[in-house]
Design a protein around this motif. Structure first.
Motif, PDB file in Angstrom:
ATOM      1  N   GLU A 170       0.957  -1.323   0.113  1.00 47.89           N
ATOM      2  CA  GLU A 170      -0.048   0.059  -0.151  1.00 47.89           C
ATOM      3  C   GLU A 170       0.831   1.427  -0.018  1.00 47.89           C
ATOM      4  O   GLU A 170       0.337   2.238   0.167  1.00 47.89           O
ATOM      5  N   GLY A 171       2.218   1.097  -0.410  1.00 50.69           N
ATOM      6  CA  GLY A 171       2.996   2.288  -0.150  1.00 50.69           C
ATOM      7  C   GLY A 171       3.316   3.126   0.793  1.00 50.69           C
ATOM      8  O   GLY A 171       3.377   4.343   0.871  1.00 50.69           O
ATOM      9  N   ILE A 172       3.291   2.484   2.157  1.00 48.63           N
ATOM     10  CA  ILE A 172       3.315   3.273   3.432  1.00 48.63           C
ATOM     11  C   ILE A 172       4.720   3.071   4.107  1.00 48.63           C
ATOM     12  O   ILE A 172       5.360   4.051   3.859  1.00 48.63           O
ATOM     13  N   THR A 173       4.911   1.962   4.243  1.00 49.79           N
ATOM     14  CA  THR A 173       6.383   1.640   4.795  1.00 49.79           C
ATOM     15  C   THR A 173       7.260   0.747   4.021  1.00 49.79           C
ATOM     16  O   THR A 173       6.667  -0.392   3.598  1.00 49.79           O
ATOM     17  N   TRP A 174       8.514   1.243   3.656  1.00 50.12           N
ATOM     18  CA  TRP A 174       9.413   0.298   2.922  1.00 50.12           C
ATOM     19  C   TRP A 174      10.185  -0.500   3.843  1.00 50.12           C
ATOM     20  O   TRP A 174      10.460  -0.241   4.750  1.00 50.12           O
ATOM     21  N   ALA A 175      10.176  -1.881   3.230  1.00 47.27           N
ATOM     22  CA  ALA A 175      11.119  -2.927   4.246  1.00 47.27           C
ATOM     23  C   ALA A 175      11.989  -3.533   3.017  1.00 47.27           C
ATOM     24  O   ALA A 175      11.710  -3.506   2.002  1.00 47.27           O
ATOM     25  N   ASP A 176      13.121  -4.036   3.611  1.00 43.57           N
ATOM     26  CA  ASP A 176      13.995  -4.880   2.950  1.00 43.57           C
ATOM     27  C   ASP A 176      13.488  -6.120   2.551  1.00 43.57           C
ATOM     28  O   ASP A 176      12.444  -6.858   3.230  1.00 43.57           O
ATOM     29  N   PHE A 177      13.636  -6.504   1.260  1.00 44.93           N
ATOM     30  CA  PHE A 177      12.956  -7.810   0.831  1.00 44.93           C
ATOM     31  C   PHE A 177      13.870  -8.948   1.252  1.00 44.93           C
ATOM     32  O   PHE A 177      14.921  -9.087   0.910  1.00 44.93           O
ATOM     33  N   ASP A 178      13.137  -9.952   1.718  1.00 37.29           N
ATOM     34  CA  ASP A 178      13.841 -11.464   2.215  1.00 37.29           C
ATOM     35  C   ASP A 178      13.080 -12.283   1.371  1.00 37.29           C
ATOM     36  O   ASP A 178      11.701 -12.550   1.403  1.00 37.29           O
ATOM     37  N   PRO A 179      13.770 -12.908   0.458  1.00 37.74           N
ATOM     38  CA  PRO A 179      13.005 -13.948  -0.357  1.00 37.74           C
ATOM     39  C   PRO A 179      12.401 -15.139   0.245  1.00 37.74           C
ATOM     40  O   PRO A 179      11.641 -15.680  -0.322  1.00 37.74           O
ATOM     41  N   GLU A 180      12.897 -15.320   1.637  1.00 39.59           N
ATOM     42  CA  GLU A 180      12.281 -16.571   2.500  1.00 39.59           C
ATOM     43  C   GLU A 180      11.248 -16.056   3.189  1.00 39.59           C
ATOM     44  O   GLU A 180      10.353 -17.010   3.715  1.00 39.59           O
ATOM     45  N   GLN A 181      10.723 -14.977   3.022  1.00 37.96           N
ATOM     46  CA  GLN A 181       9.736 -14.448   3.863  1.00 37.96           C
ATOM     47  C   GLN A 181       8.413 -14.394   3.203  1.00 37.96           C
ATOM     48  O   GLN A 181       8.176 -13.910   2.064  1.00 37.96           O
ATOM     49  N   ALA A 182       7.336 -15.055   3.649  1.00 37.87           N
ATOM     50  CA  ALA A 182       6.078 -14.906   3.073  1.00 37.87           C
ATOM     51  C   ALA A 182       5.448 -13.586   3.634  1.00 37.87           C
ATOM     52  O   ALA A 182       5.466 -13.329   4.816  1.00 37.87           O
ATOM     53  N   ILE A 183       4.689 -12.996   2.753  1.00 39.42           N
ATOM     54  CA  ILE A 183       3.971 -11.764   3.112  1.00 39.42           C
ATOM     55  C   ILE A 183       2.257 -11.983   3.349  1.00 39.42           C
ATOM     56  O   ILE A 183       1.797 -12.687   2.270  1.00 39.42           O
TER      57      ILE A 183
END
Length: 183
Positions: A170-183
């Protein structure tokens, strides 16, 4: 006897460097005159030391780069310290403070003494990179139909060297991408 007035003539040399010049004359029978001399010691062909250039960053950066030029202060005969972005005479400016580059470019420095001897230094700023990587291409495994299953959403990035990948929901808070993480 020879009349000295009738035999008078002048012989001139042009001195283009310092030195002691000696003159004498020899007559037809081999008599040698006393030697006369003149010392030329006021020809200056030595330019001031070339300016030294220091920069605040030589590493690749997306920030402005500041240049400082240090000119000869020892010789005492410097009358102008200048810079130019083109190297052309009509683009010269007196150097009075640091120069700031917001994009890559070249600058030409010159220092001139009171008789016109000039030293030069050029410096190229080539470490500013303000070009962003290409926008990622979004990929997903959904063909547009409504589903109650998780949808794979990813992105394909260009070949340019990537330091970090981030995402946001939703364009609010940017986070580092972790390929192992499910969102």
């Amino acid at each position: 006897a020879v009349d000295p007035v009738e035999s008078y003539f002048e012989y001139n040399l042009t001195a283009d460097e310092n030195g002691i010049f000696f003159f004498r004359s020899i007559d037809k029978v081999g008599n040698i005159s006393e030697t006369a001399q003149y010392e030329v010691d006021n020809i200056d062909k030595i330019a001031p030391e070339a300016p030294i250039v220091e920069v605040n960053s030589k590493s690749v950066t997306n920030q402005p780069v500041k240049l400082d030029a240090f000119f000869d202060t020892i010789s005492g005969d410097v009358v102008s310290n200048q810079y130019s972005y083109t190297g052309n005479a009509d683009d010269r400016h007196d150097y009075t403070e640091s120069l700031v580059f917001y994009e890559n470019g070249k600058v030409y420095f010159r220092s001139t003494d009171d008789v016109g001897n000039t030293s030069y230094r050029e410096y190229t700023v080539d470490n500013i990179d303000t070009t962003a990587p290409a926008a990622p291409v979004v990929k997903n495994n959904n063909d547009g139909r409504i589903t109650d299953e998780a949808i794979f959403v990813g992105a394909e990035f260009g070949k340019r060297e990537i330091e970090k990948i981030e995402y946001t929901i939703e364009g609010i808070t940017w986070a580092d991408f972790d390929p192992e993480q499910a969102i």
